[in-house]
Design an enzyme around this catalytic site. Structure first.
Site, PDB file in Angstrom:
ATOM      1  CB  VAL A 240      -0.982  -0.013   1.186  1.00  0.00           C
ATOM      2  CG1 VAL A 240      -2.158  -0.919   0.909  1.00  0.00           C
ATOM      3  CG2 VAL A 240      -0.295  -0.422   2.485  1.00  0.00           C
ATOM      4  CG  HIS A 241       3.159   1.379  -3.498  1.00  0.00           C
ATOM      5  ND1 HIS A 241       4.362   0.715  -3.428  1.00  0.00           N
ATOM      6  CD2 HIS A 241       2.364   0.638  -4.321  1.00  0.00           C
ATOM      7  CE1 HIS A 241       4.307  -0.367  -4.182  1.00  0.00           C
ATOM      8  NE2 HIS A 241       3.113  -0.440  -4.729  1.00  0.00           N
TER       9      HIS A 241
END
Length: 316
Positions: A240-241
């Site tokens: 989940v950059h």
């Protein structure tokens, strides 16, 4: 309270990031602006409006942003990871959508900055077209921006959309170069080198789904994303950059940074969109404006903090 603007192209991981911003009691979320990226800007704008509705934030204005990069068009989106609608095929499950602002993205950001009595943080978690346009059109407002926290780029990891380029930078390299190499605003860059080490497992997402309606909604977007990551890396977990970058924007010190000048390859060759970091230390930092590049974080602590924040009920 932390005054915050989020510029985003939702996107599954953008949805997690936007939830953190919308639910954080210490954040004054003053605007959300959309940009082309994972899907087209019509869809990213609608997704941002639906997500804010789900999170109970009809008070936050949503400004529609750029639908194309500054110079060269791009030839593909991220529907193979995020689904045709950007939210894993579940966008219709979110909402009701909040109203769209009559102000477009750059005008909305400018109005927020003009009205603010304190510096505003900008979380840039999509291609940087809107941010570069703001900086170029309104250089007088740079001093009103406290910090830009940008998810994008790669130092040594390589690319995720080409051999050399990370998607957000690849989506508009000229804009990324304006933000990372051509601005005086303090900037933190959160690259793939870090975000690819902070992944959420299927079991973690199952647990999140049981925490309440927001956790369940976010976890429901995972199927296409998980399948894409499983096919590439051989295990069911997803990065989940954007949520990592958003945590840093509202909790400085979440990541550990190293200052280094960063440039962007704007050629039309195979290196287009690559971020080029000068890692020669003090000599390089003295010669050019450095960016604070995030290369380390406590992954376990980040996951725990995400769960704590995403388990909150919608704002009332």
């Amino acid at each position: 309270m932390i005054p915050l603007i989020v510029d985003t192209d939702p996107g599954v991981d953008d949805a997690f990031a936007l939830a953190v911003a919308a639910l954080a009691p210490e954040v004054d979320l003053r605007a959300v602006t959309s940009v082309h990226g994972n899907v087209g800007v019509e869809q990213t704008t609608g997704n941002a409006r639906r997500l804010l509705g789900t999170f109970g934030r009809p008070d936050v204005p949503v400004g529609r942003g750029a639908g194309v990069p500054l110079v060269h068009p791009i030839d593909r989106r991220s529907d193979g990871i995020h689904g045709d609608d950007g939210l894993g095929g579940r966008s219709a499950d979110f909402g009701p959508a909040v109203a769209e602002s009559p102000l477009r993205a750059v005008a909305l950001m400018a109005s927020v900055l003009e009205a603010s009595e304190e510096p505003v943080t900008i979380a840039a978690i999509g291609p940087f077209t809107n941010i570069a346009t703001l900086l170029s059109a309104r250089p007088d407002l740079e001093e009103r921006i406290g910090r830009i926290v940008a998810m994008g780029g790669s130092i040594a990891f390589g690319g995720n959309v080409s051999a050399a380029a990370e998607f957000n930078v690849w989506g508009d390299p000229e804009a990324a170069r304006r933000v990372l190499a051509g601005s005086s605003v303090p900037t933190t860059m959160v690259p793939l080198d870090l975000t690819m080490r902070i992944t959420l497992s299927a079991d973690w997402l199952d647990d999140l789904a049981g925490t309440g309606p927001i956790g369940a909604a976010l976890a429901s977007t995972r199927e296409t994303y998980l399948a894409a990551y499983s096919a590439r890396f051989g295990h069911a977990a997803m990065a989940v950059h954007d949520a990592v970058a958003l945590l840093e924007a509202i909790t400085p010190g979440t990541v550990t940074t190293t200052p280094m000048p960063v440039d962007v390859d704007t050629s039309t060759g195979p290196g287009r969109g690559a971020t080029i970091a000068d890692m020669r230390g003090a000599e390089a930092v003295a010669a050019a404006r450095p960016v604070d590049v995030a290369l380390e974080a406590d992954a376990t602590a980040v996951r725990a903090e995400l769960r704590r924040r995403l388990a909150r009920p919608p704002a009332s």
